[in-house]
Scaffold this motif. Sequence first.
Motif, short mmCIF file in Angstrom:
data_model
loop_
_atom_site.label_atom_id
_atom_site.label_comp_id
_atom_site.label_asym_id
_atom_site.label_seq_id
_atom_site.Cartn_x
_atom_site.Cartn_y
_atom_site.Cartn_z
N ASP A 1 9.04 -5.65 0.64
CA ASP A 1 8.63 -4.75 1.73
C ASP A 1 7.18 -4.31 1.57
OD1 ASP A 1 11.11 -4.95 2.88
OD2 ASP A 1 11.89 -3.10 1.99
N ALA A 2 6.77 -4.04 0.34
CA ALA A 2 5.38 -3.62 0.10
C ALA A 2 4.41 -4.75 0.42
CB ALA A 2 5.22 -3.17 -1.35
N CYS A 3 4.80 -5.97 0.08
CA CYS A 3 3.96 -7.13 0.40
C CYS A 3 3.83 -7.29 1.91
CB CYS A 3 4.56 -8.38 -0.23
SG CYS A 3 3.61 -9.89 0.11
N LEU A 4 4.94 -7.14 2.63
CA LEU A 4 4.90 -7.26 4.08
C LEU A 4 4.05 -6.16 4.71
CD1 LEU A 4 8.55 -8.21 5.14
CD2 LEU A 4 6.51 -9.66 5.12
N ASP A 5 4.13 -4.96 4.16
CA ASP A 5 3.33 -3.86 4.70
C ASP A 5 1.83 -4.16 4.54
OD1 ASP A 5 5.58 -2.48 5.41
OD2 ASP A 5 5.54 -1.12 3.68
N ARG A 6 1.45 -4.65 3.37
CA ARG A 6 0.03 -4.98 3.17
C ARG A 6 -0.40 -6.12 4.09
NH1 ARG A 6 -2.87 -7.29 -2.37
NH2 ARG A 6 -4.62 -8.29 -1.28
N ALA A 7 0.47 -7.12 4.22
CA ALA A 7 0.13 -8.25 5.10
C ALA A 7 -0.04 -7.79 6.54
CB ALA A 7 1.22 -9.32 5.01
N ALA A 8 0.81 -6.87 6.99
CA ALA A 8 0.70 -6.35 8.36
C ALA A 8 -0.60 -5.58 8.54
CB ALA A 8 1.90 -5.46 8.67
N GLN A 9 -0.98 -4.78 7.54
CA GLN A 9 -2.21 -4.02 7.64
C GLN A 9 -3.43 -4.93 7.64
OE1 GLN A 9 -2.29 -0.50 8.08
NE2 GLN A 9 -4.35 -1.18 8.73
N GLU A 10 -3.39 -5.96 6.80
CA GLU A 10 -4.50 -6.92 6.77
C GLU A 10 -4.65 -7.62 8.11
OE1 GLU A 10 -4.73 -8.17 2.04
OE2 GLU A 10 -3.64 -9.46 3.46
#
Length: 226
Positions: A110-119
Motif C-alpha cells: 500500500d505504501a508503494c502504491l501511495d508513492r507511485a500515485a503521488q509521483e
Amino acid sequence: MKRWMAVLAAVLLMMQLSACSGMPEAGPNETPVAAQTNAAIHGGRVLIAYFTWAENAPKMTPEDVDMDSPASASVLLPGNMARIAGWIEEETGGDLFSIRTAEPYSGDHDACLDRAAQEKADGARPALVGRVENMDDYDVIFLCYPNWWNDLPMAVYTFLDGYDLSGKTVIPVCTSGVGGLAGTVDAIRQAEPGAAVLDGYHLKSTDIPASEQAVKDWVHTVYEKA
C-alpha cells in the motif's frame, strides 16, 4: 454477354479495393504498419531494460510479507519483471539492465502504491542509479515494466528521458493485476518518437509463474538471432 462480363469485372474490382482499405498506404520508403509490428526482427544487438519492484525496495523475505496477497511475489527477489527479463535474455542472448531508483520504494504494497500515485500526480522523474553507457551499440530494446496506476512507473520515464532511442526498435513488455497495457505503449511512443515501438506484450501478474514457455515462444515472434 460482354455487358455481364463488364459488370462482373467492376464487382471484382470493388471487392479488391474494399479488402485493401484497412491497410494504411506506405510511401516509397515505408514499411506497412502490420509488417513492422508482426514480422520478427532478424539480428541486431539486444538490451533488456527492466523495472521491478523487488530490486527497488529493501530486500524482503516471505516472513516480511503477507503471502496470501497476490502482490507478495512481486516484492520478493528476483521479482516479476526480473524473471521475465531473464527469460527474454535466454532466448535473445541480450544484455540485462535493471532500472533502479536512488530512493528505494517501500516494501509495503500500500505504501508503494501511495508513492507511485503521488509521483504520477506530480509528473515526477525519480533519480536513477546506474546508466547504460553504450546505448548506441544496441539495435533492439525490450522494455519491461509493471503497469502502475494505468501508466508507466515514473522511473521508466526517467530512463526514457535519459536516452535518444531514434532508429532503434523498442518492444514493450508489461505486467499488471488489472488494466493490461493501458496507455503505456503510446506513452513510450511519445517519449521516443524516433524509435519504432512495437505493439507490446502483456502478462497478468498471477499468470507469471506458469508463463515461462509462453514468454519464450512469444519472443520468437518479434525477434530472431541472425
